[in-house]
Design an enzyme around this catalytic site. Structure first.
Site, PDB file in Angstrom:
ATOM      1  N   GLY A 126     -23.587 -48.583 -52.579  1.00 39.58           N
ATOM      2  CA  GLY A 126     -24.898 -47.978 -52.832  1.00 39.58           C
ATOM      3  C   GLY A 126     -24.875 -46.482 -52.555  1.00 39.58           C
ATOM      4  N   ASP A 137     -20.030 -55.242 -50.598  1.00 40.68           N
ATOM      5  CA  ASP A 137     -21.162 -55.033 -51.514  1.00 40.68           C
ATOM      6  C   ASP A 137     -21.058 -56.074 -52.628  1.00 40.68           C
ATOM      7  OD1 ASP A 137     -22.859 -52.045 -52.082  1.00 40.68           O
ATOM      8  OD2 ASP A 137     -23.074 -53.755 -53.446  1.00 40.68           O
ATOM      9  N   ASN A 138     -22.193 -56.556 -53.108  1.00 40.87           N
ATOM     10  CA  ASN A 138     -22.136 -57.490 -54.245  1.00 40.87           C
ATOM     11  C   ASN A 138     -22.419 -56.778 -55.580  1.00 40.87           C
ATOM     12  OD1 ASN A 138     -24.843 -57.025 -54.012  1.00 40.87           O
ATOM     13  ND2 ASN A 138     -25.473 -59.165 -54.075  1.00 40.87           N
ATOM     14  N   LEU A 175     -26.372 -51.248 -44.658  1.00 46.66           N
ATOM     15  CA  LEU A 175     -27.175 -50.536 -45.664  1.00 46.66           C
ATOM     16  C   LEU A 175     -27.336 -51.392 -46.917  1.00 46.66           C
ATOM     17  CD1 LEU A 175     -24.876 -48.269 -44.407  1.00 46.66           C
ATOM     18  CD2 LEU A 175     -26.637 -46.800 -45.355  1.00 46.66           C
ATOM     19  N   ASN A 193     -26.273 -62.620 -40.872  1.00 47.01           N
ATOM     20  CA  ASN A 193     -24.814 -62.738 -41.003  1.00 47.01           C
ATOM     21  C   ASN A 193     -24.097 -61.502 -40.466  1.00 47.01           C
ATOM     22  OD1 ASN A 193     -24.893 -65.297 -42.098  1.00 47.01           O
ATOM     23  ND2 ASN A 193     -24.994 -64.563 -44.210  1.00 47.01           N
ATOM     24  N   TYR A 243     -40.079 -55.801 -49.618  1.00 50.87           N
ATOM     25  CA  TYR A 243     -39.246 -54.779 -48.966  1.00 50.87           C
ATOM     26  C   TYR A 243     -39.821 -54.412 -47.589  1.00 50.87           C
ATOM     27  CZ  TYR A 243     -36.328 -50.579 -48.597  1.00 50.87           C
ATOM     28  OH  TYR A 243     -35.418 -49.621 -48.191  1.00 50.87           O
ATOM     29  N   LYS A 293     -37.978 -55.567 -44.253  1.00 49.44           N
ATOM     30  CA  LYS A 293     -37.397 -54.600 -43.319  1.00 49.44           C
ATOM     31  C   LYS A 293     -38.031 -54.724 -41.929  1.00 49.44           C
ATOM     32  CE  LYS A 293     -34.312 -52.248 -45.694  1.00 49.44           C
ATOM     33  NZ  LYS A 293     -32.936 -52.027 -45.225  1.00 49.44           N
ATOM     34  N   TYR A 314     -31.734 -59.961 -31.267  1.00 55.84           N
ATOM     35  CA  TYR A 314     -30.298 -60.069 -30.944  1.00 55.84           C
ATOM     36  C   TYR A 314     -29.944 -59.169 -29.760  1.00 55.84           C
ATOM     37  CZ  TYR A 314     -28.019 -63.209 -34.191  1.00 55.84           C
ATOM     38  OH  TYR A 314     -27.577 -64.328 -34.818  1.00 55.84           O
ATOM     39  N   ARG A 367     -36.581 -44.100 -59.209  1.00 54.87           N
ATOM     40  CA  ARG A 367     -37.234 -43.301 -58.170  1.00 54.87           C
ATOM     41  C   ARG A 367     -37.558 -41.907 -58.666  1.00 54.87           C
ATOM     42  NH1 ARG A 367     -34.638 -45.480 -52.701  1.00 54.87           N
ATOM     43  NH2 ARG A 367     -32.862 -45.811 -54.025  1.00 54.87           N
TER      44      ARG A 367
END
Ligand code: UDP
Length: 309
Positions: free
Chosen positions: A10, A31-32, A73, A99, A145, A149, A159, A186
């Site tokens: 990204g 990253d996917n 990120l 994960n 989003y 977040k 955690y 954007r």
């Protein structure tokens, strides 16, 4: 250090990875490629110390060998993605973050998470300080989003409290620069693309809403300092110079020398009316503040967009 960067393909993820590589660290990018780009991976792959794993972090995964720092990120971040990628966004903010937290816990690694000014929603406090709890529509078009977040921040702090995991939280504000996806919808990329093509700049609403734009090099410097410090809790990383979106359109027309005009389009739902970070905490804890002026940052971004044309 050996650093895992989730979302390395990204926009900000690839700049942060590059910075860590330049500083002599090893980076494992994950990253996917749903919104990240192969071009960003290829850019990093030309540097020594980089390896890439194509993987969706919402599925469990292992990284062999030691890991000192996990940077998270990985999340589609443009409002145009909030509809089509709604479920994926909620999953990456929940299962994905879980994960990555588990990876950090298994490796005794530090966890640096990139959160967002969107946790403040449409703010009723201005500028936004980290102790402001926000004003978010929990079922609105942006909620996948914003609430995703917010949930991620809650999970990360849980955690920390339960396992003592060393966590760092960056709340980042409208970041721009080279390697942004030109079609990501954007405002900076839309306006530059439109100005360079001589097309009308699409101003949503009357353009009186404000944003505060941070150049990516400043953003990365802030995150690197945050990753290296001992402060637990969110820190705003953004540029406090605030402008209206109409002013931004005018600046981009002037900088590109374009003959484009400005047209008004409907305002998207729940679009925040004002946004500006209070960066007193970043200044105090990180000794950080932005250095790149909007003029210089926009020029570099325009140059990048012109190369791609
Ligand atoms: N915007 C605009 N025209 C565009 C794209 C965005 O006027 O072509 C506005 C949008 O409504 C918002 C601001 O610019 O008020 C910033 O939008 P962006 O999607 O870049 O980021 P956001 O801060 O909303 O996440």
């Amino acid at each position: 250090m050996r650093i895992v960067v989730a979302g390395a393909a990204g926009f900000i993820g690839c700049h942060l990875s590059k910075r860590y590589l330049d500083d002599g660290h090893q980076v494992v990018g994950v990253d996917n490629l749903v919104t990240g780009s192969q071009a960003n991976v290829d850019w990093l792959a030309s540097l020594s110390g980089f390896t890439f794993v194509k993987h969706n972090v919402t599925r469990r995964f292992k990284i062999d060998g030691p890991v000192d720092l996990v940077c998270d990120l990985a999340c589609p971040a443009s409002p145009v993605d909030f509809g089509p990628l709604a479920i994926q966004i909620l999953r990456v903010c929940s299962e994905g973050v879980l994960n990555l937290l588990e990876l950090a816990r298994a490796k005794n690694a530090r966890f640096l998470h990139t959160s967002t000014s969107e946790v403040y929603g449409d703010p009723e406090v201005h500028p936004q300080r980290e102790d402001y709890w926000g004003h978010v529509n929990p079922i609105g078009a942006r909620s996948v989003y914003d609430e995703g977040k917010r949930y991620a921040e809650a999970l990360i702090m849980a955690y920390h409290r339960k396992w003592g995991l060393p966590v760092r939280l960056a709340r980042i504000f409208n970041t721009y620069g080279p390697r942004m996806r030109l079609d990501d919808g954007r405002v900076v990329t839309n306006f530059i693309r439109q100005a360079l093509a001589g097309k009308p700049l699409t101003l949503y609403g009357d353009g009186s809403q404000t944003r505060s734009f941070c150049y990516v090099d400043d953003q990365v410097e802030g995150q690197v300092r945050l990753g290296a410090c001992d402060y637990v809790g969110p820190i705003n990383i953004g540029n406090p110079e605030e402008i209206t979106v109409r002013q931004l359109a005018q600046e981009i027309i002037a900088l590109t020398g374009s003959a484009s005009r400005i047209v008004e389009k409907p305002m998207p739902p729940d679009d925040p009316k004002i946004r500006r970070p209070d960066i007193a905490l970043a200044q105090k804890i990180l000794g950080w503040q932005p250095r790149v002026s909007r003029q210089d940052g926009l020029r570099k971004t325009i140059d990048y967009c012109m190369q791609l044309k």
